[in-house]
Design an enzyme around this catalytic site. Structure first.
Site, short mmCIF file in Angstrom:
data_model
loop_
_atom_site.label_atom_id
_atom_site.label_comp_id
_atom_site.label_asym_id
_atom_site.label_seq_id
_atom_site.Cartn_x
_atom_site.Cartn_y
_atom_site.Cartn_z
N SER A 106 0.85 -1.22 -0.17
CA SER A 106 -0.20 0.36 0.22
C SER A 106 0.68 1.37 0.65
O SER A 106 1.71 1.44 0.53
CB SER A 106 -0.97 -0.01 1.15
OG SER A 106 -1.13 1.29 1.70
N TRP A 108 -0.70 3.83 0.82
CA TRP A 108 -0.44 4.66 2.20
C TRP A 108 0.42 4.46 2.97
O TRP A 108 0.40 4.89 4.14
CB TRP A 108 -2.27 4.53 2.60
CG TRP A 108 -3.16 5.59 3.56
CD1 TRP A 108 -3.38 6.30 3.34
CD2 TRP A 108 -2.86 5.31 5.20
NE1 TRP A 108 -4.52 6.98 4.63
CE2 TRP A 108 -3.49 6.63 5.14
CE3 TRP A 108 -1.77 4.86 5.29
CZ2 TRP A 108 -3.75 6.62 7.21
CZ3 TRP A 108 -1.68 4.72 7.34
CH2 TRP A 108 -2.30 5.89 7.60
N CYS A 215 -5.61 10.12 -0.53
CA CYS A 215 -6.18 8.55 -0.14
C CYS A 215 -7.76 8.75 -0.58
O CYS A 215 -8.30 9.50 -1.58
CB CYS A 215 -6.07 8.61 1.04
SG CYS A 215 -6.79 7.42 1.68
#
Length: 546
Positions: A106, A108, A215
């Site tokens: 990911s 993030w 995001c």
């Protein structure tokens, strides 16, 4: 004189052309495989080969990509799903390998825990673009190491006993987050090259603008035009082709929740751009500039914008036409709407205006420039229809499609799948089982348990929890730190070591898990079978766990 070979070829043009044509034919044969039956390439094999050097390199990414494609083909055909989650580090990847057939990396998680600049932050893709490829390399090297370690261990056991030993597939294909590509098309290609070199089997790239990337579950998302994102997907495929890799490209669209568009240049976006239908208003930006000139700021400027938007009656052009028909004195309003929809569908705004003028006998006021933001962005009517429109356009240039969504809404997921499959029935779909969703309020536990399977029936053959690695690490860290602060070593025994032993988690013997036995065998191999400094020799405390 240097030798005349493939890596230092003859300057004879005939030999050069012969080598070139052989490689071109090999690429054409590669592209004729059923793997590429849905893939559109707006470039030729000749163009790809001419961009290669003379030294052929076999990348592990290619092996892993073929493996991933086989997994997803099988899952899609059987309306099943491969599901995984975001992996943080090597311990986690070895435990995931026991139960899951793919691994996710990911952006993030990398932004918050593994930035190449060591500066953590939210998921804005403002970290160095080597960050996620480096994490892929970190995990892939661990996969390779534990695969070697396991093989050595198994081959040290008599053949008749091996059937009772675990044989874990540590080489689970890795799919990684490429964000928006971190720049222009050459940046996308360089990023793709890094991912292939680091061992990724697949990457996903989203249709947000790079400078404002958020995001998927944040506000303020700005989309790029459809063609710009197609160009990114083509850049990924071209770079992978140059490197001889079957790397999977997953196209993500953020259109479901996006509210802004960078430019109106692509007619395929026109039906979803919002405009003012109030002809009495000045353009919003003119008002904002005038207000700033008088010293207004902050909340006052926001109030001016909110009031303007409330009066503007923002609408898509198609909705404005429908409203004009409803307000008119036409005898067959439903019929006129239907005719307009059928004739204007897929047309540019210029063409749609001509259709509306012909049917209504007049022009409709619609100004998509008036509500533009101070950055120049157009207002967008996002939603599932907008996402389907984009997914259909992306489909020939990618291997799977993912629509980022606000909620785990099965009806919406079904609508998206049906919209895509109406045009591209074989297109694989991906789904983010996001921890940004409140799963407790979204659905009861029995529905949570079946959600993955129900999505799989719709063609979502690859599903993932982006941040499960982060959240599970945070949970056990909080639980252990809290207990350790009050009951000392009892906390470690009860919360960690005893459950590890009861559940036979291999890391309980962390020296062995780390490869100490494997490295001892390397050392013995070099020294003739004897080593007084073997790490796992007499006195190792791990003997307590036999």
């Amino acid at each position: 004189m240097a030798s005349q070979n493939m890596t230092n070829p003859s300057i004879n043009p005939d030999i050069e052309d012969e080598l070139f044509q052989k490689e071109v034919e090999a690429v054409k044969t590669w592209w004729s495989d059923s793997r590429w039956r849905q893939t559109k390439r707006p470039f030729t094999a000749e163009q790809i080969v001419s961009k290669r050097g003379y030294l052929p390199i076999d990348y592990a990414s290619n092996t892993q990509a073929k493996k991933l494609w086989k997994i997803l083909e099988h899952r899609f055909e059987n309306r099943d799903a491969s599901y995984t989650y975001g992996c943080l580090e090597p311990t986690m990847v070895t435990q995931m390998a026991k139960y899951l057939d793919t691994v996710y990396v990911s952006g993030w998680q990398s932004s918050s825990t593994a930035s190449a600049s060591d500066e953590p932050g939210p998921d804005l893709a403002d970290y160095p673009y080597t960050t996620v490829p480096n994490k892929v390399g970190h995990l892939f090297m661990a996969q390779l190491f534990h695969d070697r370690k396991q093989r050595q261990e198994r081959l040290s056991v008599p053949k008749e006993q091996r059937a009772n030993l675990l044989n874990i597939d540590y080489l689970r294909p890795i799919v990684a987050d490429a964000d928006t590509g971190h720049g222009g098309l050459t940046a996308v290609m360089k990023l793709t090259k890094l991912f292939i070199e680091k061992g990724a089997a697949g990457i996903h790239i989203e249709d947000q603008a790079p400078g404002t990337k958020k995001c998927g579950h944040m506000a303020g998302k700005v989309l790029v035009p459809i063609q710009e994102h197609i160009n990114r997907l083509v850049a990924i495929r071209a770079q992978a082709d140059i490197m001889g890799s079957d790397l999977l490209a997953i196209a993500r669209t953020d259109a479901e929740a996006a509210t802004l568009l960078s430019t109106n240049i692509d007619p395929r976006d026109h039906a979803f751009i919002l405009g003012s239908t109030n002809s009495t208003l000045k353009p919003l930006n003119d008002l904002m500039i005038a207000a700033e000139a008088t010293g207004k700021s902050g909340a006052e400027l926001q109030r001016i914008e909110d009031e303007w938007l409330a009066k503007a009656n923002l609408s898509s052009f198609d909705d404005a036409v429908a409203a004009a028909i409803d307000a008119g004195s036409f005898s067959d309003k439903a019929g006129i709407k239907q005719e307009y929809t059928s004739r204007a569908k897929g047309k540019s705004n210029f063409e749609a205006r001509a259709v509306a003028r012909q049917l209504l006998g007049r022009d409709i006021f619609f100004d998509w420039d008036a509500p533009r933001t101070r950055e120049g962005y157009f207002r967008l009517k996002g939603g599932c229809d907008c996402a389907v429109n984009r997914a259909i356009a992306y489909a020939p240039y990618c291997d799977a499609i993912w629509m980022e969504s606000k909620l785990p809404d099965f009806a919406q997921a079904e609508q998206f799948a049906q919209g895509v499959h109406a045009v591209w029935p074989e297109k694989k779909l991906a789904y983010n089982l996001s921890p940004s969703f409140n799963w407790k309020t979204a659905m009861p536990r029995d529905e949570q348990e079946t959600y993955i399977r129900r999505l799989a029936k719709l063609g979502y053959c690859w599903q993932f929890i982006t941040l499960a690695g982060l959240h599970t690490t945070a949970l056990i860290s909080d639980q252990f730190a809290k207990a350790y602060s009050t009951v000392g070593m009892r906390a470690y025994g009860e919360l960690v070591q005893e459950p590890e032993m009861d559940q036979k988690v291999d890391v309980v013997k962390h020296q062995k898990w780390s490869g100490a036995t494997y490295v001892d065998e390397l050392q013995k191999m070099v020294t003739g079978g004897i080593s007084s400094t073997a790490a796992m020799g007499a006195g190792v405390t791990e003997d307590q766990f036999k």
